[in-house]
Design a protein around this motif. Structure first.
Motif, PDB file in Angstrom:
ATOM      1  N   GLY A  32      -1.979  -2.497  -6.342  1.00 20.06           N
ATOM      2  CA  GLY A  32      -0.425  -2.252  -5.719  1.00 20.06           C
ATOM      3  C   GLY A  32       0.506  -2.513  -6.613  1.00 20.06           C
ATOM      4  N   ARG A  83       2.123   8.483  -9.617  1.00 22.46           N
ATOM      5  CA  ARG A  83       2.420   7.754  -8.903  1.00 22.46           C
ATOM      6  C   ARG A  83       3.389   7.534  -8.002  1.00 22.46           C
ATOM      7  NH1 ARG A  83       0.610   1.628 -11.535  1.00 22.46           N
ATOM      8  NH2 ARG A  83      -1.522   2.691 -12.184  1.00 22.46           N
ATOM      9  N   HIS A 140       1.915   3.442  -3.444  1.00 21.76           N
ATOM     10  CA  HIS A 140       1.471   2.464  -5.514  1.00 21.76           C
ATOM     11  C   HIS A 140       2.595   1.257  -5.638  1.00 21.76           C
ATOM     12  CE1 HIS A 140      -0.506   6.285  -6.313  1.00 21.76           C
ATOM     13  NE2 HIS A 140      -1.880   5.635  -6.651  1.00 21.76           N
ATOM     14  N   MET A 186      -1.601   0.159   0.439  1.00 15.32           N
ATOM     15  CA  MET A 186      -2.052  -0.372  -1.437  1.00 15.32           C
ATOM     16  C   MET A 186      -3.584  -1.009  -0.926  1.00 15.32           C
ATOM     17  SD  MET A 186       1.452  -2.209  -2.118  1.00 15.32           S
ATOM     18  CE  MET A 186       2.721  -0.653  -2.811  1.00 15.32           C
ATOM     19  N   ARG A 227      -6.141   0.041   0.575  1.00 16.43           N
ATOM     20  CA  ARG A 227      -6.934   1.219   0.197  1.00 16.43           C
ATOM     21  C   ARG A 227      -6.923   1.843  -0.544  1.00 16.43           C
ATOM     22  NH1 ARG A 227      -4.414   3.024   6.020  1.00 16.43           N
ATOM     23  NH2 ARG A 227      -2.588   4.359   5.115  1.00 16.43           N
ATOM     24  N   MET A 228      -6.384   1.627  -1.194  1.00 16.32           N
ATOM     25  CA  MET A 228      -6.244   2.087  -2.814  1.00 16.32           C
ATOM     26  C   MET A 228      -6.088   1.058  -3.799  1.00 16.32           C
ATOM     27  SD  MET A 228      -2.863   4.399  -3.155  1.00 16.32           S
ATOM     28  CE  MET A 228      -2.174   3.500  -2.807  1.00 16.32           C
ATOM     29  N   GLY A 264       0.941  10.687   0.598  1.00 23.32           N
ATOM     30  CA  GLY A 264       0.038   9.578   0.697  1.00 23.32           C
ATOM     31  C   GLY A 264       0.711   8.136   0.040  1.00 23.32           C
ATOM     32  N   ASP A 265      -0.234   7.327   0.728  1.00 20.95           N
ATOM     33  CA  ASP A 265       0.092   6.199   0.311  1.00 20.95           C
ATOM     34  C   ASP A 265       0.544   5.462  -0.787  1.00 20.95           C
ATOM     35  OD1 ASP A 265      -1.386   5.011   2.873  1.00 20.95           O
ATOM     36  OD2 ASP A 265      -3.453   5.231   1.888  1.00 20.95           O
TER      37      ASP A 265
END
Length: 261
Positions: free
Chosen positions: A148, A19, A98, A142, A144-145, A95-96
């Protein structure tokens, strides 16, 4: 008798492996302990700090320990533009994120009658404003994922009515309002948000600037646990709250102060 040697790897959280973690104020003290602790969990850590030399040394030390080398940038968080630019740059490269840990703070001492409007604004610009605008910067990623974890660093100093830093006390007392005020909105996005409030942690800065024999007596009198709080104790709570083990923890304050408050 409890050991006086603290092991930052007390627990391993499999959900944290791989992460991406962003930490403000990560070069020294509690932030430094969190950078190392998350790196030891197999995370890709990014952090910012105004102290460039300490940041570089920390990143190199973590890499030499065999962990992913942390991404870092020198940043003065008093500039919201620079703060958000650093977060966006890190996300573009790694990357984004977490996990966001809002750690940056400065507890410089000051007296009520000496505070000017400019000094007040500067205290808020370090101790209050960065958390909100860091959250603003990471939430789209967060979302998009699908979720978080946001961890805001509070303080027990104002709760214990400690004097000598009214601006800092006001800023830190607002952290719980930020946490609780965003919890419902962020919860709908699968994002958890919590406060970790440390007691008097024995960082190098604290021991150098503020710890006196009288302070030692105050700790002994007020803490329920005899051992001195260490930065790793705060990092341990952050690891838990960042992990899936804390999946139903949000809108809460977690106090780590040896039982003082």
């Amino acid at each position: 008798m409890p050991s006086t040697t603290l092991d930052p790897m007390r627990a391993v959280y499999p959900s944290l492996a791989g992460r991406r973690i962003f930490i403000s104020g990560g070069a020294t003290g509690i932030g430094e302990a969190m950078v190392e602790a998350f790196a030891q969990q197999g995370c890709q850590v990014a952090f910012i700090d105004i102290a460039a030399e300490a940041s570089a040394l920390l990143a190199d030390r973590v890499a030499k320990q065999g962990h992913l080398k942390p991404w870092w940038r020198q940043c003065d968080v008093r500039s919201v533009g620079d703060l958000q630019a650093a977060i966006h740059e890190a996300a573009q490269e790694l990357g984004d994120f977490h996990v966001l840990v809002n750690n940056v703070a400065s507890d410089d001492r000051h007296q009520l009658l000496d505070v000017s409007p400019d000094y007040w604004d500067e205290r808020m610009a370090i101790n209050q404003r960065p958390a909100f605008f860091s959250i603003q910067a990471v939430v789209p990623g967060m979302k998009r994922m699908g979720g978080g974890s946001i961890i805001n660093l509070g303080s027990t100093g104002w709760q214990n009515k400690a004097g000598g830093y009214p601006g800092y006390a006001v800023a830190k007392s607002s952290v719980n309002g930020l946490t609780r005020g965003l919890a419902k909105e962020l919860g709908g996005l699968g994002i958890r948000i919590n406060t970790v409030s440390p007691g008097w942690v024995m960082t190098v800065r604290q021991m150098k600037l503020w710890l006196t024999p009288e302070g030692e007596q105050e700790i002994a009198r007020n803490q329920c646990l005899a051992e001195r709080l260490q930065p790793q104790d705060i990092a341990a709570m952050a690891l838990f709250l960042a992990s899936d083990d804390a999946r139903m923890c949000t809108a809460q304050e977690f106090v780590v102060d040896g039982g003082w408050t």
